[in-house]
Motif scaffolding. Structure first.
Motif, PDB file in Angstrom:
ATOM      1  N   GLN A  65       0.400   5.254  -5.081  1.00  0.00           N
ATOM      2  CA  GLN A  65       0.142   6.682  -4.928  1.00  0.00           C
ATOM      3  C   GLN A  65      -1.315   6.881  -4.491  1.00  0.00           C
ATOM      4  OE1 GLN A  65       2.314   9.261  -5.339  1.00  0.00           O
ATOM      5  NE2 GLN A  65       3.913   7.719  -5.573  1.00  0.00           N
ATOM      6  N   PRO A  66      -1.590   7.915  -3.711  1.00  0.00           N
ATOM      7  CA  PRO A  66      -2.968   8.144  -3.254  1.00  0.00           C
ATOM      8  C   PRO A  66      -3.982   8.225  -4.398  1.00  0.00           C
ATOM      9  CG  PRO A  66      -1.459   9.514  -2.012  1.00  0.00           C
ATOM     10  CD  PRO A  66      -0.655   8.858  -3.108  1.00  0.00           C
ATOM     11  N   TYR A  67      -3.633   8.881  -5.505  1.00  0.00           N
ATOM     12  CA  TYR A  67      -4.592   8.970  -6.605  1.00  0.00           C
ATOM     13  C   TYR A  67      -4.859   7.597  -7.216  1.00  0.00           C
ATOM     14  CZ  TYR A  67      -1.304   8.420 -10.508  1.00  0.00           C
ATOM     15  OH  TYR A  67      -0.413   7.903 -11.411  1.00  0.00           O
ATOM     16  N   GLN A  68      -3.837   6.719  -7.218  1.00  0.00           N
ATOM     17  CA  GLN A  68      -4.010   5.370  -7.760  1.00  0.00           C
ATOM     18  C   GLN A  68      -4.966   4.546  -6.892  1.00  0.00           C
ATOM     19  OE1 GLN A  68       0.199   4.444  -7.735  1.00  0.00           O
ATOM     20  NE2 GLN A  68       0.261   4.495  -9.980  1.00  0.00           N
ATOM     21  N   ARG A  69      -4.927   4.793  -5.597  1.00  0.00           N
ATOM     22  CA  ARG A  69      -5.844   4.092  -4.685  1.00  0.00           C
ATOM     23  C   ARG A  69      -7.289   4.485  -4.997  1.00  0.00           C
ATOM     24  NH1 ARG A  69      -6.803   5.433   1.069  1.00  0.00           N
ATOM     25  NH2 ARG A  69      -5.448   7.151   0.556  1.00  0.00           N
ATOM     26  N   ILE A  70      -7.510   5.759  -5.265  1.00  0.00           N
ATOM     27  CA  ILE A  70      -8.852   6.229  -5.610  1.00  0.00           C
ATOM     28  C   ILE A  70      -9.289   5.613  -6.935  1.00  0.00           C
ATOM     29  CG2 ILE A  70     -10.243   8.265  -6.193  1.00  0.00           C
ATOM     30  CD1 ILE A  70      -8.263   9.881  -4.363  1.00  0.00           C
ATOM     31  N   VAL A 100      -7.011  13.209   1.293  1.00  0.00           N
ATOM     32  CA  VAL A 100      -6.071  13.761   0.321  1.00  0.00           C
ATOM     33  C   VAL A 100      -6.516  15.159  -0.096  1.00  0.00           C
ATOM     34  CG1 VAL A 100      -5.410  11.483  -0.558  1.00  0.00           C
ATOM     35  CG2 VAL A 100      -7.291  12.735  -1.647  1.00  0.00           C
ATOM     36  N   TYR A 155     -10.712  10.059   1.473  1.00  0.00           N
ATOM     37  CA  TYR A 155      -9.378   9.473   1.319  1.00  0.00           C
ATOM     38  C   TYR A 155      -8.292  10.248   2.061  1.00  0.00           C
ATOM     39  CZ  TYR A 155     -11.283   6.275  -2.106  1.00  0.00           C
ATOM     40  OH  TYR A 155     -12.016   5.282  -2.715  1.00  0.00           O
ATOM     41  N   ASN A 205       0.817  -1.204   0.000  1.00  0.00           N
ATOM     42  CA  ASN A 205       0.000   0.000   0.000  1.00  0.00           C
ATOM     43  C   ASN A 205       0.855   1.259   0.000  1.00  0.00           C
ATOM     44  OD1 ASN A 205      -2.425  -1.310  -0.110  1.00  0.00           O
ATOM     45  ND2 ASN A 205      -2.751  -1.296   2.092  1.00  0.00           N
ATOM     46  N   GLU A 206       2.059   1.195   0.623  1.00  0.00           N
ATOM     47  CA  GLU A 206       2.919   2.359   0.668  1.00  0.00           C
ATOM     48  C   GLU A 206       3.407   2.737  -0.730  1.00  0.00           C
ATOM     49  OE1 GLU A 206       3.754  -0.435   2.779  1.00  0.00           O
ATOM     50  OE2 GLU A 206       2.424   0.422   4.268  1.00  0.00           O
ATOM     51  N   THR A 239      -5.418  15.826  -5.784  1.00  0.00           N
ATOM     52  CA  THR A 239      -5.178  14.386  -5.902  1.00  0.00           C
ATOM     53  C   THR A 239      -6.411  13.699  -6.468  1.00  0.00           C
ATOM     54  OG1 THR A 239      -3.655  14.474  -4.035  1.00  0.00           O
ATOM     55  CG2 THR A 239      -4.545  12.305  -4.599  1.00  0.00           C
TER      56      THR A 239
END
Length: 110
Positions: free
Chosen positions: A7-12, A43, A41, A3-4, A47
């Motif tokens: 990228q945050p946008y990829q998680r969304i 963010v 999220y 998970n680290e 993002t």
């Protein structure tokens, strides 16, 4: 991938894809607002905008200025088609590996 490393946008992007794939969000479903997604999220709104841009490029959502973002008519078809193609490739790989294994086993018995 941990998970680290995502990228945050990829998680969304992945979460939206999963909701479409599972049928939770269908064609025409309005996505939460940029602010709501940013809060959910944890963010920045930028993002979320980056994630939405990627989803638009992939043809999964479309956006209307002032109205929001929506799941496209073809989004579920697109994910089903890609799943079918992936399964077809796996079937071909298994068939190829089975043929190779038979040749190896035949060579050992001679």
């Amino acid at each position: 991938m941990s998970n680290e490393a995502v990228q945050p946008y990829q998680r969304i992007v992945q979460d939206v894809r999963d909701k479409i794939r599972s049928g939770q969000w269908t064609a025409g479903t309005k996505l939460p607002s940029t602010r709501e997604l940013a809060d959910e999220y944890g963010v920045a709104p930028g993002t979320v905008q980056r994630a939405l841009a990627e989803l638009r490029t992939a043809g999964l959502v479309y956006s209307h200025q002032g109205r929001g973002s929506f799941v496209t008519e073809t989004a579920s078809e697109t994910t089903e088609d890609s799943t079918a193609r992936a399964l077809k490739r796996l079937e071909e790989q298994v068939a190829d590996l089975s043929a190779r294994l038979k040749k190896i086993e035949k060579g050992r018995s001679d």
